[in-house]
Design a protein around this motif. Structure first.
Motif, mmCIF file in Angstrom:
data_model
loop_
_atom_site.group_PDB
_atom_site.id
_atom_site.type_symbol
_atom_site.label_atom_id
_atom_site.label_comp_id
_atom_site.label_asym_id
_atom_site.label_seq_id
_atom_site.Cartn_x
_atom_site.Cartn_y
_atom_site.Cartn_z
ATOM 1 N N TRP A 177 0.771 2.622 -6.559
ATOM 2 C CA TRP A 177 1.996 1.750 -6.841
ATOM 3 C C TRP A 177 2.590 1.568 -5.601
ATOM 4 O O TRP A 177 3.359 0.369 -5.570
ATOM 5 C CB TRP A 177 2.837 2.884 -7.572
ATOM 6 C CG TRP A 177 4.213 2.519 -7.791
ATOM 7 C CD1 TRP A 177 5.551 2.873 -7.299
ATOM 8 C CD2 TRP A 177 4.528 1.346 -8.708
ATOM 9 N NE1 TRP A 177 6.663 2.117 -7.720
ATOM 10 C CE2 TRP A 177 5.853 1.218 -8.708
ATOM 11 C CE3 TRP A 177 3.946 0.799 -9.640
ATOM 12 C CZ2 TRP A 177 6.744 0.439 -9.357
ATOM 13 C CZ3 TRP A 177 4.591 -0.257 -10.462
ATOM 14 C CH2 TRP A 177 6.118 -0.408 -10.483
ATOM 15 N N GLU A 178 2.737 2.160 -4.599
ATOM 16 C CA GLU A 178 3.623 1.633 -3.104
ATOM 17 C C GLU A 178 2.873 0.510 -2.688
ATOM 18 O O GLU A 178 3.658 -0.501 -2.128
ATOM 19 C CB GLU A 178 3.377 2.867 -2.074
ATOM 20 C CG GLU A 178 4.225 3.955 -2.243
ATOM 21 C CD GLU A 178 5.461 3.769 -2.735
ATOM 22 O OE1 GLU A 178 6.118 2.909 -1.838
ATOM 23 O OE2 GLU A 178 6.181 4.208 -3.365
ATOM 24 N N LEU A 179 1.455 0.401 -2.921
ATOM 25 C CA LEU A 179 1.083 -0.903 -2.315
ATOM 26 C C LEU A 179 1.213 -2.144 -3.320
ATOM 27 O O LEU A 179 1.503 -3.134 -2.638
ATOM 28 C CB LEU A 179 -0.707 -0.717 -2.320
ATOM 29 C CG LEU A 179 -1.701 -2.007 -1.856
ATOM 30 C CD1 LEU A 179 -0.966 -2.322 -0.587
ATOM 31 C CD2 LEU A 179 -3.026 -1.462 -1.763
ATOM 32 N N THR A 180 1.356 -1.704 -4.740
ATOM 33 C CA THR A 180 1.497 -2.822 -5.314
ATOM 34 C C THR A 180 3.015 -3.372 -5.342
ATOM 35 O O THR A 180 3.121 -4.457 -5.148
ATOM 36 C CB THR A 180 1.212 -2.440 -7.000
ATOM 37 O OG1 THR A 180 0.157 -1.908 -7.167
ATOM 38 C CG2 THR A 180 1.978 -3.512 -7.758
ATOM 39 N N SER A 181 3.946 -2.487 -5.125
ATOM 40 C CA SER A 181 5.127 -2.899 -4.943
ATOM 41 C C SER A 181 5.499 -3.605 -3.457
ATOM 42 O O SER A 181 6.325 -4.611 -3.574
ATOM 43 C CB SER A 181 6.276 -1.616 -4.703
ATOM 44 O OG SER A 181 6.075 -0.780 -3.792
ATOM 45 N N LEU A 182 4.624 -3.273 -2.169
ATOM 46 C CA LEU A 182 4.794 -3.914 -1.280
ATOM 47 C C LEU A 182 4.407 -5.347 -1.448
ATOM 48 O O LEU A 182 4.912 -6.211 -0.997
ATOM 49 C CB LEU A 182 3.650 -3.212 -0.332
ATOM 50 C CG LEU A 182 3.591 -4.028 1.076
ATOM 51 C CD1 LEU A 182 4.735 -3.869 1.945
ATOM 52 C CD2 LEU A 182 2.370 -3.222 1.726
ATOM 53 N N LEU A 183 3.173 -5.646 -2.117
ATOM 54 C CA LEU A 183 2.633 -6.800 -2.302
ATOM 55 C C LEU A 183 3.816 -7.634 -3.358
ATOM 56 O O LEU A 183 3.995 -8.947 -3.001
ATOM 57 C CB LEU A 183 1.157 -6.857 -3.000
ATOM 58 C CG LEU A 183 0.068 -6.321 -2.115
ATOM 59 C CD1 LEU A 183 -1.059 -6.307 -2.921
ATOM 60 C CD2 LEU A 183 -0.072 -7.144 -0.756
#
Length: 305
Positions: free
Chosen positions: A181-187
């Motif tokens: 989720w953190e990687l998705t929100s970052l992108l």
């Protein structure tokens, strides 16, 4: 003009330092430890975190006297919130490594979680108690690894201790931080910001200003990747408040940096047809628009920022 630029940069750095200090003050959010349980929990189960130290924040180990157990009658930090016999079962538990029971208990079979959200111990063990069989289960030593540390306990193949008072091993305990989720929100943050600022660039300079749009795209990619990776690391380590307090001064710094690059570069392009003032205005409105969009998205999709 050079002196004014240095003065503005100094103010930004001082503000950044002040806000950083504030983010570390006791008034902000506190770290948390959250334990989730999966598998079979079909009987009453209570849990706590045993601490490597005898106190943390307002919580402390029992000193052996009934008065201390009640914390001067305050039910928030005492066994008064639970049945005395239940509290006593935890208080009487002796950990082989000398970890301490700090007199907080959670009902785990109903909620499927244990969440210590205020001054949790930094080094701890998970202790479960099953009153129907009068047995315990304890994990190996664990440590906080993030501002909000998540762990998952799989009880699918768990076997109780064979006799009353016995202690079983909690073997299936894993970190469960939401890295996906953190990687998705970052992108999402990076892509959204670049799209917004390129859209405004078209408004300011037109679709035919290819060199200008290319420059803006590259500058935005560099600044937004750097900004958002840094913010994600700070959120991981320091939490929500630090994220916000870093976000504001860094956005100001990025605006100043982009304004300097654009005002010194774009007017030199034959396609620009405008001076440094337009470049500075664009940098201001582009950053303000992306910041506002981020705040709105945070309201619509909590956790994305």
């Amino acid at each position: 003009m050079q002196r004014k630029g240095k003065a503005v940069l100094l103010c930004v750095l001082l503000t950044f330092s002040l806000l950083l200090g504030t983010a570390r003050a006791d008034m902000g959010p506190k770290p948390s430890v959250q334990i989730g349980f999966s598998g079979s929990l079909d009987e009453p189960c209570y849990g706590t975190l045993l601490s490597a130290y005898d106190s943390t924040g307002p919580y402390s180990a029992w000193d052996g006297t009934e008065a201390d157990a009640r914390h001067n009658g305050n039910p928030e930090y005492s066994y008064c919130s639970w049945d005395y016999e239940l509290w006593k079962a935890f208080a009487d538990f002796e950990d082989e490594d000398g970890y301490y029971f700090l007199q907080l208990i959670w009902r785990c079979d109903e909620t499927k979680k244990l969440e210590w959200s205020y001054h949790p111990p930094g080094e701890f063990k998970i202790l479960l108690y099953f009153p129907e069989s009068n047995t315990y289960a304890v994990s190996d030593s664990l440590e906080q690894y993030a501002f909000d540390s998540y762990f998952q306990v799989d009880l699918t193949d768990f076997e109780h201790a064979s006799e009353a008072g016995g202690i079983a091993k909690l073997a299936s305990v894993k970190r469960s931080y939401r890295f996906g989720w953190e990687l998705t929100s970052l992108l999402v943050r990076i892509v959204l910001t670049i799209l917004i600022e390129l859209g405004l660039a078209v408004v300011f300079y037109g679709r035919g200003a290819r060199r200008t749009l290319k420059l803006i795209a590259w500058v935005n990619a560099a600044t937004q990747i750097g900004l958002n990776v840094f913010l994600n690391v700070m959120h991981f380590r320091e939490g929500d408040l630090a994220f916000v307090l870093y976000y504001i001064p860094l956005e100001i710094f990025i605006f100043l940096a982009e304004a300097a690059v654009y005002s010194n570069t774009i007017p030199r392009f034959e396609e620009a047809k405008s001076g440094p003032g337009t470049a500075v205005a664009y940098a201001f409105f582009a950053n303000a628009a992306s910041f506002a969009a981020g705040m709105l998205l945070a309201v619509w999709i909590p956790g994305i920022f």
